[in-house]
Write an enzyme that holds these catalytic residues in place. Structure first.
Site, short mmCIF file in Angstrom:
data_model
loop_
_atom_site.label_atom_id
_atom_site.label_comp_id
_atom_site.label_asym_id
_atom_site.label_seq_id
_atom_site.Cartn_x
_atom_site.Cartn_y
_atom_site.Cartn_z
N ILE A 2 65.64 44.40 -3.70
CA ILE A 2 64.02 45.01 -3.34
C ILE A 2 64.11 45.90 -5.16
CG2 ILE A 2 63.08 47.60 -3.39
CD1 ILE A 2 65.29 47.98 -0.62
N THR A 3 62.99 45.35 -5.55
CA THR A 3 62.68 45.88 -7.22
C THR A 3 62.70 47.43 -7.52
OG1 THR A 3 60.59 45.22 -7.47
CG2 THR A 3 62.23 43.35 -7.67
N GLY A 43 62.55 56.56 -6.19
CA GLY A 43 61.28 56.74 -5.82
C GLY A 43 61.48 56.34 -4.38
N GLY A 94 62.33 28.94 -3.32
CA GLY A 94 63.12 27.96 -2.98
C GLY A 94 64.52 29.01 -1.98
N TYR A 152 45.95 49.89 -14.81
CA TYR A 152 46.91 49.66 -13.46
C TYR A 152 46.01 49.65 -12.62
CZ TYR A 152 49.56 52.12 -10.10
OH TYR A 152 50.42 52.24 -8.97
#
Length: 336
Positions: A48-49, A54, A177, A217
């Site tokens: 998860i980036t 949040g 990959g 945005y």
């Protein structure tokens, strides 16, 4: 004039309180997705980036609760380590997310440094991932920059387009990959309803001719959707799926660049508490797309509140999606 202002403020507060009552009483209360203690993600690795706050943090908490091994890819390692420590303490505490978890069912949490505003950082992160991780079952492209003043990434890209689209574009391509060798696997992309106000201007993708932080945005979020649809086309037959979502309006720190006058802040905070989703509520569609058997094999779709939604024609333009892909490859250095 003063009386009118006071009356307006009182009406707004009254409306917020009324909505808040509706929000937490009766059938209008939102239900969290699924049985978070089911071990549904046991043995699966999820990246998860932007997972230190949040939506990303809430998504990480839920998937850990399901037994996933969660890798937090975050720009600020110190803040990520602090968030990871808090998550570990919360997961071990009674009553967290409804019930006390079985210690044996809670997944592992790993912190790795990833700055999506730096192609060098993305390359280094992916090299480390490929060396150390035998599999990757789910990639959640969650991190984002929202309506910041004009600034550029390390590589000279407009910040919102550079982080929200290009950084994730490179990250995903470099990890494809590993995702394919781990199939069936999933890619989840967090976009926004504000994509509707964006447009892909190929003559000024870097916003050097003109810059409007709101428009840029929206452009980056439209790019997220076009990227998802083109990637889904390219991944047909690989057993790797990719879907995109909007979380709704959520109370997070994403709006830190928006200036709210000091006198208005208390009212804004009250209204946001009453009207906006909590991070855990906003994360439900990310959690759903990452884990639910209901979307096994589903790819190239747009979701909101755990349901598929329709897109505007500009978000389904295949020729624009392919052109954006080709230009993005050149911009991030995948094609010289």
């Amino acid at each position: 004039m003063a009386l009118a202002t006071v009356a307006a403020l009182m009406a707004a507060v009254g409306g917020a309180l009324w909505l808040a009552t509706r929000r937490f009483v009766g059938s209008s209360a939102r239900q969290l997705h699924g049985d978070l203690g089911s071990g549904l993600m046991q043995g699966k690795t999820v990246l998860i980036t932007g997972a230190n706050s949040g939506l990303g943090r809430a998504t990480a908490a839920a998937l850990l609760r399901m037994g996933a091994r969660v890798i937090m890819g975050c720009r600020d390692r110190a803040r990520a380590e602090e968030a990871a420590g808090q998550l570990r303490r919360e997961l071990s505490s009674p009553g967290f997310m409804g019930s006390s978890p079985d210690p044996g069912s809670v997944g592992e949490l790993v912190v790795k440094e990833l700055d999506l505003a730096s192609l060098r950082s993305v390359h280094a992160f992916c090299q480390e991932m490929l060396q150390e991780e035998p599999r990757l079952d789910v990639l959640i492209n969650n991190a984002g920059v929202f309506q910041c003043p004009y600034m550029k990434t390390e590589d000279g890209f407009e910040m919102q387009f550079g982080v929200n689209h290009l950084g994730h574009f490179l990250l995903t391509n470099l990890l494809l990959g590993l995702l394919k060798s781990s199939a069936p696997s999933r890619i989840v992309v967090v976009s926004s309803k504000l994509y509707k106000y964006g447009d892909i201007n190929f003559e000024d993708l870097n916003s050097e001719q003109s810059y409007n932080k709101s428009f840029c945005y929206s452009r980056s979020k439209l790019a997220n959707i076009l990227f998802t649809r083109e990637l889904a086309r390219r991944l047909e037959g690989t057993n790797v799926t990719v879907n995109v979502l909007h979380p709704g309006i959520v109370r997070t720190n994403l709006g830190r660049h928006i200036h709210i006058p000091l006198l208005v802040k208390p009212l804004f905070n009250l209204v946001s508490w009453a009207f906006f989703k909590s991070p855990m509520e906003g994360a439900q569609t990310s959690i759903y797309l990452a884990s639910s058997p209901e979307v096994e094999g589903v790819s190239g779709k747009y979701f909101g509140d755990c349901k598929e939604e329709e897109l505007l024609p500009k978000a389904m333009d295949e020729s624009v999606a392919r052109k954006l892909w080709d230009i993005s490859e050149v911009m991030v250095g995948l094609l010289k």
